[in-house]
Design a protein around this motif. Structure first.
Motif, PDB file in Angstrom:
ATOM      1  N   PHE A   1       8.901  -0.145  14.483  1.00  0.00           N
ATOM      2  CA  PHE A   1       7.819  -0.187  13.504  1.00  0.00           C
ATOM      3  C   PHE A   1       8.310   0.297  12.140  1.00  0.00           C
ATOM      4  CE2 PHE A   1       4.060   1.418  11.329  1.00  0.00           C
ATOM      5  CZ  PHE A   1       3.196   0.344  11.471  1.00  0.00           C
ATOM      6  N   PHE A   2       9.115   1.367  12.126  1.00  0.00           N
ATOM      7  CA  PHE A   2       9.653   1.880  10.872  1.00  0.00           C
ATOM      8  C   PHE A   2      10.537   0.837  10.195  1.00  0.00           C
ATOM      9  CE2 PHE A   2      13.236   3.949   8.711  1.00  0.00           C
ATOM     10  CZ  PHE A   2      12.549   4.569   7.677  1.00  0.00           C
ATOM     11  N   LEU A   3      11.443   0.221  10.949  1.00  0.00           N
ATOM     12  CA  LEU A   3      12.347  -0.766  10.357  1.00  0.00           C
ATOM     13  C   LEU A   3      11.601  -2.015   9.894  1.00  0.00           C
ATOM     14  CD1 LEU A   3      15.400  -0.615  12.782  1.00  0.00           C
ATOM     15  CD2 LEU A   3      15.250   0.329  10.483  1.00  0.00           C
ATOM     16  N   LYS A   4      10.578  -2.407  10.599  1.00  0.00           N
ATOM     17  CA  LYS A   4       9.880  -3.653  10.318  1.00  0.00           C
ATOM     18  C   LYS A   4       8.858  -3.541   9.185  1.00  0.00           C
ATOM     19  CE  LYS A   4       9.193  -7.821  12.077  1.00  0.00           C
ATOM     20  NZ  LYS A   4      10.249  -8.795  12.130  1.00  0.00           N
ATOM     21  N   PHE A   5       8.068  -2.457   9.183  1.00  0.00           N
ATOM     22  CA  PHE A   5       6.913  -2.419   8.299  1.00  0.00           C
ATOM     23  C   PHE A   5       6.950  -1.342   7.217  1.00  0.00           C
ATOM     24  CE2 PHE A   5       5.313  -4.216  12.329  1.00  0.00           C
ATOM     25  CZ  PHE A   5       4.974  -5.459  11.855  1.00  0.00           C
ATOM     26  N   SER A   6       7.934  -0.475   7.202  1.00  0.00           N
ATOM     27  CA  SER A   6       7.926   0.607   6.215  1.00  0.00           C
ATOM     28  C   SER A   6       8.081   0.092   4.783  1.00  0.00           C
ATOM     29  CB  SER A   6       9.004   1.633   6.536  1.00  0.00           C
ATOM     30  OG  SER A   6      10.276   1.032   6.457  1.00  0.00           O
ATOM     31  N   ILE A   7       8.793  -1.004   4.601  1.00  0.00           N
ATOM     32  CA  ILE A   7       8.943  -1.580   3.265  1.00  0.00           C
ATOM     33  C   ILE A   7       7.576  -1.944   2.688  1.00  0.00           C
ATOM     34  CG2 ILE A   7       9.847  -3.565   1.997  1.00  0.00           C
ATOM     35  CD1 ILE A   7      12.162  -3.595   4.027  1.00  0.00           C
ATOM     36  N   TYR A   8       6.752  -2.573   3.498  1.00  0.00           N
ATOM     37  CA  TYR A   8       5.448  -3.032   3.024  1.00  0.00           C
ATOM     38  C   TYR A   8       4.470  -1.876   2.835  1.00  0.00           C
ATOM     39  CZ  TYR A   8       7.737  -7.157   4.797  1.00  0.00           C
ATOM     40  OH  TYR A   8       8.655  -8.132   5.044  1.00  0.00           O
ATOM     41  N   ILE A   9       4.552  -0.885   3.700  1.00  0.00           N
ATOM     42  CA  ILE A   9       3.663   0.277   3.572  1.00  0.00           C
ATOM     43  C   ILE A   9       4.000   1.068   2.310  1.00  0.00           C
ATOM     44  CG2 ILE A   9       3.032   2.482   4.628  1.00  0.00           C
ATOM     45  CD1 ILE A   9       3.440   1.082   7.355  1.00  0.00           C
ATOM     46  N   ILE A  10       5.286   1.304   2.068  1.00  0.00           N
ATOM     47  CA  ILE A  10       5.708   2.032   0.873  1.00  0.00           C
ATOM     48  C   ILE A  10       5.303   1.266  -0.389  1.00  0.00           C
ATOM     49  CG2 ILE A  10       7.746   2.780  -0.426  1.00  0.00           C
ATOM     50  CD1 ILE A  10       9.059   3.357   2.312  1.00  0.00           C
ATOM     51  N   THR A  11       5.473  -0.054  -0.378  1.00  0.00           N
ATOM     52  CA  THR A  11       5.106  -0.868  -1.528  1.00  0.00           C
ATOM     53  C   THR A  11       3.604  -0.842  -1.773  1.00  0.00           C
ATOM     54  OG1 THR A  11       7.003  -2.294  -1.088  1.00  0.00           O
ATOM     55  CG2 THR A  11       5.301  -3.158  -2.535  1.00  0.00           C
ATOM     56  N   ALA A  12       2.808  -0.925  -0.717  1.00  0.00           N
ATOM     57  CA  ALA A  12       1.347  -0.890  -0.880  1.00  0.00           C
ATOM     58  C   ALA A  12       0.881   0.451  -1.422  1.00  0.00           C
ATOM     59  CB  ALA A  12       0.668  -1.184   0.457  1.00  0.00           C
ATOM     60  N   ILE A  13       1.487   1.531  -0.957  1.00  0.00           N
ATOM     61  CA  ILE A  13       1.120   2.859  -1.465  1.00  0.00           C
ATOM     62  C   ILE A  13       1.481   2.993  -2.939  1.00  0.00           C
ATOM     63  CG2 ILE A  13       1.648   5.324  -1.275  1.00  0.00           C
ATOM     64  CD1 ILE A  13       1.897   4.881   1.766  1.00  0.00           C
ATOM     65  N   SER A  14       2.677   2.519  -3.308  1.00  0.00           N
ATOM     66  CA  SER A  14       3.068   2.621  -4.725  1.00  0.00           C
ATOM     67  C   SER A  14       2.209   1.711  -5.597  1.00  0.00           C
ATOM     68  CB  SER A  14       4.547   2.290  -4.891  1.00  0.00           C
ATOM     69  OG  SER A  14       4.775   0.921  -4.669  1.00  0.00           O
ATOM     70  N   TRP A  15       1.772   0.573  -5.079  1.00  0.00           N
ATOM     71  CA  TRP A  15       0.898  -0.306  -5.844  1.00  0.00           C
ATOM     72  C   TRP A  15      -0.455   0.363  -6.073  1.00  0.00           C
ATOM     73  CZ3 TRP A  15      -2.438  -4.617  -3.541  1.00  0.00           C
ATOM     74  CH2 TRP A  15      -3.036  -5.349  -4.549  1.00  0.00           C
ATOM     75  N   TYR A  16      -0.949   1.059  -5.078  1.00  0.00           N
ATOM     76  CA  TYR A  16      -2.230   1.752  -5.215  1.00  0.00           C
ATOM     77  C   TYR A  16      -2.130   2.910  -6.211  1.00  0.00           C
ATOM     78  CZ  TYR A  16      -6.408   4.376  -3.950  1.00  0.00           C
ATOM     79  OH  TYR A  16      -7.598   5.040  -3.984  1.00  0.00           O
ATOM     80  N   ILE A  17      -1.015   3.628  -6.203  1.00  0.00           N
ATOM     81  CA  ILE A  17      -0.873   4.808  -7.054  1.00  0.00           C
ATOM     82  C   ILE A  17      -0.434   4.440  -8.479  1.00  0.00           C
ATOM     83  CG2 ILE A  17       0.436   6.950  -7.377  1.00  0.00           C
ATOM     84  CD1 ILE A  17       0.530   7.223  -4.338  1.00  0.00           C
ATOM     85  N   TYR A  18       0.570   3.577  -8.630  1.00  0.00           N
ATOM     86  CA  TYR A  18       1.194   3.379  -9.936  1.00  0.00           C
ATOM     87  C   TYR A  18       0.846   2.073 -10.631  1.00  0.00           C
ATOM     88  CZ  TYR A  18       3.977   7.346  -8.506  1.00  0.00           C
ATOM     89  OH  TYR A  18       4.369   8.575  -8.083  1.00  0.00           O
ATOM     90  N   GLY A  19       0.860   0.964  -9.945  1.00  0.00           N
ATOM     91  CA  GLY A  19       0.609  -0.316 -10.594  1.00  0.00           C
ATOM     92  C   GLY A  19       1.726  -1.299 -10.322  1.00  0.00           C
ATOM     93  N   TYR A  20       1.645  -2.466 -10.993  1.00  0.00           N
ATOM     94  CA  TYR A  20       2.547  -3.572 -10.687  1.00  0.00           C
ATOM     95  C   TYR A  20       3.997  -3.322 -11.085  1.00  0.00           C
ATOM     96  CZ  TYR A  20      -1.689  -6.277 -10.023  1.00  0.00           C
ATOM     97  OH  TYR A  20      -2.889  -6.729  -9.581  1.00  0.00           O
ATOM     98  N   PHE A  21       4.219  -2.774 -12.242  1.00  0.00           N
ATOM     99  CA  PHE A  21       5.583  -2.638 -12.753  1.00  0.00           C
ATOM    100  C   PHE A  21       6.411  -1.718 -11.873  1.00  0.00           C
ATOM    101  CE2 PHE A  21       8.763  -0.786 -15.649  1.00  0.00           C
ATOM    102  CZ  PHE A  21       9.402  -1.956 -16.026  1.00  0.00           C
TER     103      PHE A  21
END
Length: 103
Positions: free
Chosen positions: A29-49
């Protein structure tokens, strides 16, 4: 002509205990989905750039972690073959964590 022999491919180890299966599933699960989870969290906190660069950085970091796990667990004679995340997680769990089941 030399007698060159090709070693047979060892099958991916089977995990028998619930603890080992759970650890393997968590690594997968970590290898497969952590990229997307980290990206979604950063999108929620910081924005697109910032999210774009976090996505690229997370691909690189997870790729390095995946290759380290692969090189530690899979035998050297079989590292030329391609393994998916589940195969890498099973090999790593069987060889490095669940040593009591090793024959």
């Amino acid at each position: 002509m030399k007698n060159d022999f090709i070693n047979m491919l060892e099958p991916t180890p089977k995990l028998h205990s619930k603890k080992c299966k759970m650890i393997s599933a968590l690594i997968w699960f970590f290898l497969k989905f952590s990229i997307y989870i980290i990206t979604a969290i950063s999108w929620y906190i910081y924005g697109y750039f910032v999210t774009f660069f976090v996505l690229i950085l997370s691909f690189i970091v997870i790729g390095i972690i995946r290759s380290k796990l692969r090189n530690m667990a899979i035998p050297a004679s079989q590292q030329e073959y391609q393994y998916n995340d589940k195969g890498i997680a099973d090999w790593f769990t069987a060889k490095e964590i669940c040593l009591e089941e090793k024959e």
